[in-house]
Design a protein around this motif. Sequence first.
Motif, PDB file in Angstrom:
ATOM      1  N   ALA A   2       0.825  -1.207   0.000  1.00 33.26           N
ATOM      2  CA  ALA A   2       0.000   0.000   0.000  1.00 33.26           C
ATOM      3  C   ALA A   2       0.861   1.259   0.000  1.00 33.26           C
ATOM      4  CB  ALA A   2      -0.924  -0.012   1.226  1.00 33.26           C
ATOM      5  N   LEU A   3       1.943   1.264   0.791  1.00 33.32           N
ATOM      6  CA  LEU A   3       2.838   2.429   0.812  1.00 33.32           C
ATOM      7  C   LEU A   3       3.505   2.641  -0.539  1.00 33.32           C
ATOM      8  CD1 LEU A   3       4.622   2.076   4.295  1.00 33.32           C
ATOM      9  CD2 LEU A   3       2.903   3.770   3.642  1.00 33.32           C
ATOM     10  N   THR A   4       3.907   1.532  -1.179  1.00 33.77           N
ATOM     11  CA  THR A   4       4.558   1.628  -2.485  1.00 33.77           C
ATOM     12  C   THR A   4       3.605   2.192  -3.532  1.00 33.77           C
ATOM     13  OG1 THR A   4       5.950  -0.273  -1.930  1.00 33.77           O
ATOM     14  CG2 THR A   4       5.813   0.346  -4.246  1.00 33.77           C
ATOM     15  N   LEU A   5       2.391   1.659  -3.581  1.00 35.00           N
ATOM     16  CA  LEU A   5       1.396   2.144  -4.543  1.00 35.00           C
ATOM     17  C   LEU A   5       0.960   3.563  -4.213  1.00 35.00           C
ATOM     18  CD1 LEU A   5      -0.769  -1.095  -4.919  1.00 35.00           C
ATOM     19  CD2 LEU A   5       0.920  -0.182  -6.538  1.00 35.00           C
ATOM     20  N   GLN A   6       0.944   3.892  -2.916  1.00 28.57           N
ATOM     21  CA  GLN A   6       0.571   5.237  -2.496  1.00 28.57           C
ATOM     22  C   GLN A   6       1.565   6.266  -3.012  1.00 28.57           C
ATOM     23  OE1 GLN A   6      -0.395   5.510   1.696  1.00 28.57           O
ATOM     24  NE2 GLN A   6       0.343   7.614   1.823  1.00 28.57           N
ATOM     25  N   HIS A   9       3.107   6.098  -5.708  1.00 30.82           N
ATOM     26  CA  HIS A   9       2.900   6.238  -7.149  1.00 30.82           C
ATOM     27  C   HIS A   9       1.555   6.879  -7.472  1.00 30.82           C
ATOM     28  CE1 HIS A   9       6.221   3.314  -7.170  1.00 30.82           C
ATOM     29  NE2 HIS A   9       6.475   3.750  -8.398  1.00 30.82           N
ATOM     30  N   GLY A  10       0.867   7.373  -6.447  1.00 27.39           N
ATOM     31  CA  GLY A  10      -0.373   8.109  -6.666  1.00 27.39           C
ATOM     32  C   GLY A  10      -1.593   7.261  -6.926  1.00 27.39           C
ATOM     33  N   VAL A  11      -1.571   5.979  -6.566  1.00 29.47           N
ATOM     34  CA  VAL A  11      -2.731   5.115  -6.774  1.00 29.47           C
ATOM     35  C   VAL A  11      -3.836   5.514  -5.806  1.00 29.47           C
ATOM     36  CG1 VAL A  11      -3.590   2.738  -6.746  1.00 29.47           C
ATOM     37  CG2 VAL A  11      -1.280   3.238  -7.577  1.00 29.47           C
ATOM     38  N   ALA A  12      -5.033   5.716  -6.307  1.00 25.83           N
ATOM     39  CA  ALA A  12      -6.147   6.172  -5.484  1.00 25.83           C
ATOM     40  C   ALA A  12      -6.541   5.115  -4.454  1.00 25.83           C
ATOM     41  CB  ALA A  12      -7.355   6.500  -6.379  1.00 25.83           C
ATOM     42  N   GLY A  13      -6.906   5.575  -3.277  1.00 27.81           N
ATOM     43  CA  GLY A  13      -7.423   4.678  -2.238  1.00 27.81           C
ATOM     44  C   GLY A  13      -6.364   4.029  -1.377  1.00 27.81           C
TER      45      GLY A  13
END
Length: 541
Positions: free
Chosen positions: A375-379, A381-385
């Motif tokens: 979740a931190l990695t995707l966060q 990269h600006g991934v919503a949610g």
Amino acid sequence: MNSSADNESEGSSRGPGSTRILALTVCSAAIGGTFQYGYNISIINAPTVYIRGFINDTYMDRWGIGLDTPQVTLVWTLIVSAFSLGGLLGALLAGPMAVHFGRKNSLLINNVFLFVGTVLVLTCRVSRSFEMIILARCLVGINAGVSMNIQPMYFGESAPKHLRGAVAFSSAVFTAFGIFLGQVVGLTELLGTEPMWPYLLGSNALPGLIQVLSLPWLPESPRYLLIDRGDREACVRALQRLRGGEAPVLEMEEMLQEQQQQQLIALKSESASSFKTPWSLFKDRNLRSQLKTVMAASSAMILCGNDSIYFYASYIFLEAGIPAEKIQYVAIGTGASELTASILSNVLIERVGRRYLLVGGYSLMVFWTIVFTLALTLQSHGVAGMPYLSMACVFAYILSFGLGPAGVTGILPAEIFDQGSRPVVYMVTGSLMWLSLILVGMLFPFIINSLGNFCFLPFLVVCLVSAVFLGLTLPETKGKTLAEINAEFDRKNGMKKERMEKQMDEPIKDHYQLGTGCSFSTMTQNPDYDHMKRSMTSSSE
């Protein structure tokens, strides 16, 4: 089998009133014990900005110049670290205190450190001395270090076998309650303001005062009274109060057996005391497997990073879009999560068992660490949610910790070591816990800087190794006597050891053997039995 069944029937036959004194003892000991650990960890967060300002203003008054930001941070780090250093000292003091003063009296004497620390922190602003805060936090740490070791020992020795886990686990419930209440009291609407921060840090004196006023009227550990002090009459009176009636015969028999074993240990070592030193504990091959297990469990409880995730939570909540001024209210949810999990685990521990809760808790923490890292990695990269998933992981990680490791770890030394070993084992495991807390506190900022979004991978490794190691080495201890637990350790670790039962002379062993059809009749052959029977009769109401 018969002995175990009879023990369970004894416990179940007593009405709700039979546990009233036990419940009062638990509450009184814990409110001035492990509650203080959680409370003092929690209350230091709210006044951070105000204390840093006080440090700079004090230095300015003395020398006419202000401190640079790194210098203020260094002094603040000393204030925070003083608590852990004091805790380490308290853990080293706990063993000798438990032996010389007893479990209950040690908890009462321990409040001296707390009250002196309270006076220092309440007068630091008048004295214009930030050094008094450092000393106060060190004294509060000593108080926490002593109580974190002695309180589980006291509970484990005072509770009946069928409630031993639930009573001992209440230490974790009060720790979580302390964290939660500290977060609430630290709100800006209460004591978390600039004028009130000395009173916030000094508010820990109130739980200590409650303990000082209530605990003297409650019983000492029956095992300590009989096995350590040899006071049979006091043991019987304490057991009668804790059980709400006559002292259970089978419980007295088990304590007599352990008392005889401790006497034989003292004779064998040509010593007047059966208590072990740390060196003799490490040299004892019969206890090596148990010692490795509790040392690993105690270290893992801190190295798993649960305390660190509390500090990281503010960043996660901010990234999730929660306004900065509202984060203090959302952060209360982290303390509420651990409190809820601890209460749930307290209900489950005598049904599910210690081993499953401990291994299951670490396994769940492994899972949530993986999800959290993703979740931190995707966060980033600006991934919503993803910020909301990170928030959910924070709560789930804390819930998993509270469900097992938070409480079961403190129970283990009381259940798998005898009376002579128990104080020094708690001293060793407590020291490891506080050393681990110092280590994590020092390294975590560097871990964040170097690993970034992968900063929780070291904690994942700790949780994974802990789950595997404890699953392989730790037998279930629920509802078992010390002899049964030692036999399980021998079987689980593939070792054949010469236990104390085999070293005892056969006539003595027969008098103290538990779990046989003639258990009660053999007890009556014990030369101490007539004296104890008279004591039990005369003390009975």
